[in-house]
Write a protein that holds these residues in place. Structure first.
Motif, PDB file in Angstrom:
ATOM      1  N   VAL A  79     -62.382  69.283  46.602  1.00  0.00           N
ATOM      2  CA  VAL A  79     -61.476  70.421  46.654  1.00  0.00           C
ATOM      3  C   VAL A  79     -61.945  71.380  47.735  1.00  0.00           C
ATOM      4  CG1 VAL A  79     -60.751  72.477  45.368  1.00  0.00           C
ATOM      5  CG2 VAL A  79     -60.836  70.260  44.221  1.00  0.00           C
ATOM      6  N   GLU A 130     -52.854  68.764  41.893  1.00  0.00           N
ATOM      7  CA  GLU A 130     -51.611  68.705  42.673  1.00  0.00           C
ATOM      8  C   GLU A 130     -50.772  69.972  42.461  1.00  0.00           C
ATOM      9  OE1 GLU A 130     -49.091  64.933  43.987  1.00  0.00           O
ATOM     10  OE2 GLU A 130     -48.813  65.413  41.862  1.00  0.00           O
ATOM     11  N   TYR A 132     -52.008  72.923  41.670  1.00  0.00           N
ATOM     12  CA  TYR A 132     -52.731  73.972  42.400  1.00  0.00           C
ATOM     13  C   TYR A 132     -52.466  73.861  43.906  1.00  0.00           C
ATOM     14  CZ  TYR A 132     -55.672  74.586  38.152  1.00  0.00           C
ATOM     15  OH  TYR A 132     -56.146  74.815  36.884  1.00  0.00           O
ATOM     16  N   GLU A 133     -52.456  72.634  44.417  1.00  0.00           N
ATOM     17  CA  GLU A 133     -52.228  72.426  45.854  1.00  0.00           C
ATOM     18  C   GLU A 133     -50.833  72.890  46.252  1.00  0.00           C
ATOM     19  OE1 GLU A 133     -53.643  69.069  48.867  1.00  0.00           O
ATOM     20  OE2 GLU A 133     -52.103  68.320  47.480  1.00  0.00           O
ATOM     21  N   LYS A 134     -49.831  72.545  45.461  1.00  0.00           N
ATOM     22  CA  LYS A 134     -48.450  72.958  45.761  1.00  0.00           C
ATOM     23  C   LYS A 134     -48.284  74.464  45.726  1.00  0.00           C
ATOM     24  CE  LYS A 134     -46.210  68.661  44.513  1.00  0.00           C
ATOM     25  NZ  LYS A 134     -45.429  67.909  43.530  1.00  0.00           N
ATOM     26  N   SER A 139     -56.636  72.605  48.668  1.00  0.00           N
ATOM     27  CA  SER A 139     -56.271  71.240  49.061  1.00  0.00           C
ATOM     28  C   SER A 139     -57.320  70.337  48.420  1.00  0.00           C
ATOM     29  CB  SER A 139     -56.242  71.083  50.580  1.00  0.00           C
ATOM     30  OG  SER A 139     -57.502  71.362  51.133  1.00  0.00           O
TER      31      SER A 139
END
Length: 162
Positions: A79, A130, A132-134, A139
């Motif tokens: 991460v 995913e 959290y990334e969106k 990332s």
């Protein structure tokens, strides 16, 4: 972790996007076998508690990890948090993954390696990362092997069409 009983092993990563190599703590098991005792931050296809064969090219060098002989069943995700996210918020998000049998180690203020135990729910961890990334707060990448017979990333030109 009692580092007096541990030894550093090395992984050469000449094609990696972030570093040329990585050293990990490992328990010597005899006959050039070692058990990895921390979460890899850069190597692919290598996980916490894997048993590896590692030999040194010379007496002055750390043993170089050659191959995994006994996979632990653990999974690793990496991460990178966005710079604006506070440490407290990062810890809150990471602690939310513990219910899936996930733990983590920090490289610095934004880079984190996540370990999921063999009995943990790595797909639930993936799904949460995913989300959290969106939302733009981090990332992440999964860390299965990229290049056959290596713990390294693929060379840059290997992903380009011919």
């Amino acid at each position: 972790m009692n580092t007096k009983q541990l030894k550093k092993v090395h992984i050469d990563l000449p094609n990696h996007w972030a570093t040329g190599g990585e050293s990990l703590w490992a328990t010597p098991l005899g006959n050039d076998l070692y058990r990895i005792e921390n979460i890899p931050f850069y190597a692919y296809g290598l996980n916490f508690r894997d048993v590896v064969l590692a030999t040194a090219d010379t007496d002055e060098l750390k043993p170089e990890v050659r191959k995994v002989l006994n996979p632990s069943g653990n999974k690793t995700y990496r991460v990178i948090f966005t710079n604006g996210l506070s440490r407290e918020k990062q810890v809150e998000l990471l602690k939310a993954l513990e219910k899936y049998k996930a733990s983590y180690e920090r490289a610095d203020g934004i880079n984190v390696a996540i370990d999921i135990e063999p009995t943990g729910d790595h797909l639930a961890v993936y799904d949460q990362l995913e989300v959290y990334e969106k939302s733009g707060i981090l990332s992440f990448e999964t860390c299965e092997a990229r290049a056959e017979g290596s713990f390294d990333d693929l060379p840059e030109d290997a992903s380009e069409p011919s």
